[in-house]
Enzyme design. Structure first.
Site, mmCIF file in Angstrom:
data_model
loop_
_atom_site.group_PDB
_atom_site.id
_atom_site.type_symbol
_atom_site.label_atom_id
_atom_site.label_comp_id
_atom_site.label_asym_id
_atom_site.label_seq_id
_atom_site.Cartn_x
_atom_site.Cartn_y
_atom_site.Cartn_z
ATOM 1 N N TYR A 16 30.880 -13.351 -4.846
ATOM 2 C CA TYR A 16 29.651 -13.931 -5.394
ATOM 3 C C TYR A 16 28.447 -13.087 -4.948
ATOM 4 O O TYR A 16 27.617 -12.676 -5.772
ATOM 5 C CB TYR A 16 29.488 -15.382 -4.918
ATOM 6 N N SER A 54 20.027 -13.812 -4.176
ATOM 7 C CA SER A 54 20.349 -14.740 -3.096
ATOM 8 C C SER A 54 20.260 -14.028 -1.752
ATOM 9 O O SER A 54 20.562 -12.822 -1.652
ATOM 10 C CB SER A 54 21.772 -15.245 -3.314
ATOM 11 N N LYS A 107 25.746 -10.528 -7.111
ATOM 12 C CA LYS A 107 24.272 -10.563 -7.083
ATOM 13 C C LYS A 107 23.727 -9.168 -6.767
ATOM 14 O O LYS A 107 22.764 -8.704 -7.385
ATOM 15 C CB LYS A 107 23.781 -11.571 -6.034
#
Ligand code: NAD
Ligand code: UFG
Length: 348
Positions: A148, A124, A152
């Protein structure tokens, strides 16, 4: 020879299944349905006229993943499975690290045990954190702002270490900007549970009358109209980028072969930013409905402006996003009109 799509029942994964099936690949979906419905796969089959093998499984269950890889003679994996809500990751970081990082380690271990060494990973743009320069190039420093994003980046590092340890691995890390839109048929699309966190699903639910008003998080950013700017990318363009990445891994060009010691890390965006106000106006035009808005305080952790450099994707994958803002809004609206309650409609 099959491609295993983890998280294939979800929003991006289901579109990926369509694109890969249409390109002639056999597709096996592995999903625990924690944030999706198997109905999406029925729709994929309907759209493509081809069946999808579905295995309900959790990526953290390594033995089960191994069984599936062997059973279907999988040769590559497109890895979408994961949790993706930024706010939830701040409240419950362990769940995010366990699922996204721990789960990926189990998946990679299963792949290694089965000698399946080709993987495309959903990363992302959030790994960049607050932009220091725009457009964001792949060599921009990484500094995620929440668990989050950290999850990643951790997986990216694990993949890089794996590639260093064994150059036989073929790994693509794709950093998505803001995926939106739906398949042009209106059969598959984004079906968020509860109140949407993201802009486009929220706008579409206001347009359809499911919610009253869109809160615009801040109108005092240093952007043209004061609202946040993002690089929205049509989900079908995004998954076509995956197909290109898959081809590049399976049959690397001379340029890529010269770089076989590294993971292929590429942004998937359009390179163009649109503000929240521009998105609202574009959606109003596409839907012919008014979208009520109110100005609210800035959301913690949001940047003023985020958009991709698309040079590497064009040079290395020979891929650029072809669909524009009107397509994104039109296709989202078509999906919402045909499925006002998402996939639940078909259960009734
Ligand atoms: P989604 O929630 O619709 O799809 C994810 C799928 O993974 C779901 O079907 C869910 O049931 C499944 N899943 C979750 N944990 C699992 C587990 N442990 N085992 C098996 N299946 C599991 O989300 P999406 O928007 O399609 O996103 C796909 C991927 O792309 C995610 O990894 C996400 O982090 C990443 N991504 C998404 C965006 C975005 O804005 N949508 C942006 C950047 C990156
Ligand atoms: N926004 C609003 N109101 C809303 C929702 C969003 O004004 O109700 C604004 C945000 O402040 C931001 C823009 O709309 O300016 C886009 O917000 P999104 O939540 O749709 O998207 P983000 O850019 O914040 O984040 C998304 C995904 C992340 C992913 C990132 C990649 O949620 O998971 O894109 O760039 F990492």
């Amino acid at each position: 020879m099959s491609v295993l799509v983890t998280g294939g029942a979800g929003y991006i994964g289901s579109h990926c299944c369509v694109t890969f099936l249409e390109a002639g690949h056999d597709v096996v979906v592995l999903d625990n349905l924690s944030n999706s419905s198997a109905e999406s796969l029925t729709r994929v089959a309907e759209l493509t006229g081809r069946s999808v093998h579905f295995e309900q499984c959790d990526i953290r269950d390594r033995a089960h993943v191994e069984t599936i890889l062997r059973k279907h003679s999988c040769e590559s994996v497109v890895h979408f499975a994961g949790l993706k809500a930024v706010g939830e990751s701040v409240e419950d970081p362990l769940r995010y690290y366990e699922n996204n990082v721990g789960g990926t380690v189990q998946l990679l271990s299963a792949m290694q045990a089965c000698n399946v060494k080709t993987i495309i990973f959903s990363s992302s743009a959030t790994v960049y954190g607050e932009p220091q320069s725009l457009p964001l190039r792949e060599d921009h420093p990484t500094a995620p702002l929440n668990p989050y994003g950290e999850s990643k980046l951790m997986v990216e590092q694990i993949l890089k270490d794996l590639k260093t340890s064994d150059p036989e691995w073929r790994i693509a890390i794709l950093r998505y900007f803001n995926p939106t839109g739906a398949h042009a048929s209106g059969l598959i699309g984004e079906d968020p549970r509860g109140v949407p966190n993201n802009l486009m699903p929220f706008i579409s639910q206001v347009a359809s009358g499911r919610r009253e008003v869109l809160s615009i998080f801040g109108d005092d950013y240093p952007t043209e109209d004061g609202t946040g700017v993002r690089d929205y990318i049509h989900v079908v363009d995004l998954v076509e980028g995956h197909l290109k990445a898959h081809e590049a891994l399976i049959k690397p060009s001379e340029q890529l072969q010269a770089n076989t010691s590294e993971c292929l890390t590429v942004n998937l965006g359009t390179g163009t930013g649109y503000s929240v106000q521009e998105m609202v106006r574009a959606f109003e035009r596409a839907s012919n409905r008014a979208v009520a808005t109110q100005i609210a305080p800035r959301r913690a952790g949001d940047s003023a402006e985020v958009y991709a450099s698309t040079q590497k994707a064009s040079d290395v994958l020979d891929w650029t996003a072809g669909r524009g803002l009107q397509d994104m809004c039109h296709d989202t609206w078509n999906w919402v009109c045909k499925n006002p309650k998402g996939y639940d409609d078909s259960a009734e």
